[in-house]
Design an enzyme around this catalytic site. Structure first.
Site, PDB file in Angstrom:
ATOM      1  N   GLU A  36     -22.257 -11.229 -40.083  1.00 39.42           N
ATOM      2  CA  GLU A  36     -22.693 -11.690 -38.768  1.00 39.42           C
ATOM      3  C   GLU A  36     -23.312 -13.079 -38.909  1.00 39.42           C
ATOM      4  OE1 GLU A  36     -24.928  -9.731 -34.948  1.00 39.42           O
ATOM      5  OE2 GLU A  36     -25.885  -9.447 -36.903  1.00 39.42           O
ATOM      6  N   LYS A  56     -44.059  -4.730 -29.641  1.00 37.54           N
ATOM      7  CA  LYS A  56     -44.175  -5.921 -30.475  1.00 37.54           C
ATOM      8  C   LYS A  56     -42.976  -6.815 -30.178  1.00 37.54           C
ATOM      9  CE  LYS A  56     -42.633  -7.116 -34.514  1.00 37.54           C
ATOM     10  NZ  LYS A  56     -42.369  -8.577 -34.292  1.00 37.54           N
ATOM     11  N   GLU A  79     -30.607  -0.566 -32.065  1.00 39.21           N
ATOM     12  CA  GLU A  79     -29.452  -1.387 -31.663  1.00 39.21           C
ATOM     13  C   GLU A  79     -29.450  -2.574 -32.605  1.00 39.21           C
ATOM     14  OE1 GLU A  79     -27.480  -4.355 -30.634  1.00 39.21           O
ATOM     15  OE2 GLU A  79     -28.913  -4.570 -28.979  1.00 39.21           O
ATOM     16  N   ASP A  86     -45.822 -10.043 -36.944  1.00 41.23           N
ATOM     17  CA  ASP A  86     -44.544 -10.065 -37.645  1.00 41.23           C
ATOM     18  C   ASP A  86     -44.184  -8.661 -38.117  1.00 41.23           C
ATOM     19  OD1 ASP A  86     -46.198  -9.641 -39.852  1.00 41.23           O
ATOM     20  OD2 ASP A  86     -45.989 -11.687 -40.613  1.00 41.23           O
ATOM     21  N   GLY A  87     -43.022  -8.556 -38.770  1.00 45.50           N
ATOM     22  CA  GLY A  87     -42.555  -7.260 -39.222  1.00 45.50           C
ATOM     23  C   GLY A  87     -43.467  -6.596 -40.235  1.00 45.50           C
ATOM     24  N   PRO A  88     -43.826  -7.295 -41.330  1.00 44.35           N
ATOM     25  CA  PRO A  88     -44.705  -6.665 -42.312  1.00 44.35           C
ATOM     26  C   PRO A  88     -46.090  -6.318 -41.769  1.00 44.35           C
ATOM     27  CG  PRO A  88     -43.551  -8.543 -43.273  1.00 44.35           C
ATOM     28  CD  PRO A  88     -43.289  -8.592 -41.805  1.00 44.35           C
ATOM     29  N   GLY A  89     -46.619  -7.151 -40.862  1.00 43.92           N
ATOM     30  CA  GLY A  89     -47.977  -6.928 -40.380  1.00 43.92           C
ATOM     31  C   GLY A  89     -48.100  -5.900 -39.283  1.00 43.92           C
ATOM     32  N   VAL A  90     -47.167  -5.922 -38.327  1.00 44.60           N
ATOM     33  CA  VAL A  90     -47.247  -5.028 -37.164  1.00 44.60           C
ATOM     34  C   VAL A  90     -46.071  -4.050 -37.118  1.00 44.60           C
ATOM     35  CG1 VAL A  90     -47.231  -4.945 -34.630  1.00 44.60           C
ATOM     36  CG2 VAL A  90     -48.603  -6.649 -35.803  1.00 44.60           C
ATOM     37  N   GLY A  91     -44.870  -4.547 -37.361  1.00 44.12           N
ATOM     38  CA  GLY A  91     -43.700  -3.669 -37.286  1.00 44.12           C
ATOM     39  C   GLY A  91     -43.782  -2.499 -38.240  1.00 44.12           C
ATOM     40  N   CYS A 138     -25.583 -10.088 -30.235  1.00 44.12           N
ATOM     41  CA  CYS A 138     -25.123  -9.125 -31.237  1.00 44.12           C
ATOM     42  C   CYS A 138     -23.723  -8.609 -30.939  1.00 44.12           C
ATOM     43  CB  CYS A 138     -26.101  -7.964 -31.335  1.00 44.12           C
ATOM     44  SG  CYS A 138     -26.545  -7.261 -29.740  1.00 44.12           S
TER      45      CYS A 138
END
Length: 475
Positions: free
Chosen positions: A379, A170, A245, A202-207, A279
């Site tokens: 950050e 993803k 990471e 996105d994160g909620p849907g696929v992640g 990062c």
């Protein structure tokens, strides 16, 4: 991009389960230039099923077969390097020469290094009468960020291929075009069907669906610490390996014997590279207290010399940051720095002169920063440098390590032995002495809340392997 509204699953471009879509924004113009499909749990299920089927045969391939496949991939990737650079430049705002030489080019370097690693990697060894075997972990779920798209995709895909794993990727939904192009490259290179699969979302849907999926044996995630925690929590119920990471707030310690002009100028360049969106960027510069004002003046001159502009302009050195969300976050932290009493010596709030649209940030330097200030602890992920001071080397080491992060640190000294001694005191996964050249063979990863596990070369390959002991093999 012919396949922006499709996913790559089981060796073919397929329609998503639903018709949900998301515009892709050019950060130089704030205008949509493409649209992608957004996946969900059903798409993840389909991709995982394909990867599990493919694992049965791909996990049994020989080293030579995997080397041949990866060498083909290397040839195709290099041939399409200009396309990759254009995609990255458009989706996340990297100036085109930088997108070609660094953003896209780093993918070539990682793949070449992993091919070299695979040629000699020891998968089996005897210890007495016991066979120690390193075997592919299985199906790997991969979630990659927008700031260095091909660096992170290749850091995961290349070792997975070398190990004999299959995978579901993803890419970031903010910068997805490079991932789609990479899927085309994998298809052109002839990867066996089901070995590499891509689902946008996105994160909620696929992640989240990937993290929780019982058919995924390992999650490899690069992104924010906040999101990394969610991936780890999602993966906990199935006890899958989680490789992460995450964020950083890297210290750059200038010891008293440095050439201050050179060390500060290079430190500013390192902080501002990729518009500050790395990062491991050296965002906290520690200088001797009696030279603080001199260092601040040098940093201000260096910052003022950067040309900010659209990614496709030939004179641009720093492009925009990636999105409205990132722009607003950076602006808020700059305002916080001013409010908390840091001394602004370059840049500041708002866009650079002459730029009235696009997510452009003024290259900013704060002096007189104290360790308790927000800009010294959070950050920022933009072209913002904080200069702090120290009285002794012991204090410098203590302040540099006083952070929840531990991804990287930087040490500058005219005396290599002095720098090496200081480097041993850093609680970070990487220490860079005197601004060295990038090394594709150095392990990359963090201590503390900067993650766990390592990437690059054999250190990355290790992460995708299980260790099996066959006792009595040689009896």
């Amino acid at each position: 991009m012919n396949h922006a509204l499709q996913f790559y699953i089981d060796g073919a471009w397929v329609a998503p389960a639903t018709d949900a879509r998301l515009p892709v924004i050019d950060p130089s113009t704030e205008e949509a230039f493409a649209e992608i499909a957004l996946g969900g749990a059903a798409d993840v299920d389909r991709a995982v099923a394909a990867a599990r089927r493919a694992f049965r045969s791909y996990s049994q391939t020989t080293r030579e077969e995997r080397l041949a496949l990866m060498r083909r991939l290397h040839v195709v990737y290099k041939a399409r390097l200009p396309e990759m650079a254009e995609a990255i430049s458009r989706e996340m705002g990297a100036p085109l020469p930088f997108a070609l030489g660094s953003q896209a080019g780093i993918g070539t370097a990682h793949l070449a290094k992993m091919i070299e690693t695979l040629e000699t990697y020891v998968f089996e060894e005897m210890r007495g009468t016991t066979l120690i075997a390193r075997e592919p972990i299985g199906v790997v779920g991969m979630i990659t960020p927008w700031n260095w798209p091909m660096n992170q995709i290749m850091c995961k895909v290349a070792p997975a291929l070398a190990a004999g794993c299959t995978m579901v990727l993803k890419p970031s939904e903010i910068a997805p075009m490079s991932g789609l192009l990479f899927a085309e490259i994998c298809d052109e290179a002839g990867l066996p069907k089901g070995v590499f699969n891509l689902v946008n979302g996105d994160g909620p849907g696929v992640g989240e669906a990937m993290s929780r999926h019982p058919g995924i044996d390992m999650m490899s995630f690069t992104g924010s610490t906040r999101a990394g925690i969610l991936v780890a929590k999602g993966a906990a119920d199935t006890i899958k390996r989680v490789h992460q990471e995450l964020g950083g707030k890297s210290a750059n310690i200038l010891l008293p014997d440095v050439d201050l002009e050179t060390a500060v100028t290079k430190g500013v360049q390192g902080c501002f590279g990729n518009s500050g969106q790395s990062c491991n960027a050296p965002t906290r510069m520690f200088v001797p207290a009696d030279r603080h004002d001199e260092a601040a003046a040098i940093a201000a001159r260096a910052a003022d010399g950067f040309k900010v502009g659209p990614a496709d302009a030939t004179s641009t050195q720093l492009g925009p940051v990636v999105s409205q969300v990132q722009y607003d976050k950076i602006q808020g932290l700059i305002e916080t720095g001013i409010r908390e009493g840091a001394r602004l010596v370059a840049g500041g709030p708002g866009r650079p002169d002459g730029l009235n649209r696009g997510y452009f940030v003024r290259p900013t330097v704060f002096a007189g920063v104290t360790p308790d200030m927000t800009i010294a602890r959070e950050e920022i992920f933009g072209p913002v440098l904080s200069i702090l001071s120290y009285e002794t080397e012991d204090e410098a080491a203590e302040l540099a390590n006083d952070t929840v992060y531990g991804l990287a640190s930087y040490v500058q000294s005219a005396d290599p032995e002095r720098a090496r001694a200081f480097a041993r005191r850093m609680r970070t996964g990487n220490v860079y002495i005197n601004y060295p050249a990038w090394d594709a063979g150095a392990p990359f990863g963090g201590y503390k809340q900067s993650g766990n596990g390592r990437e690059y070369a054999e250190f990355g390959l290790d992460e995708f392997l299980e260790i099996k002991g066959v006792v009595g093999w040689g009896a």
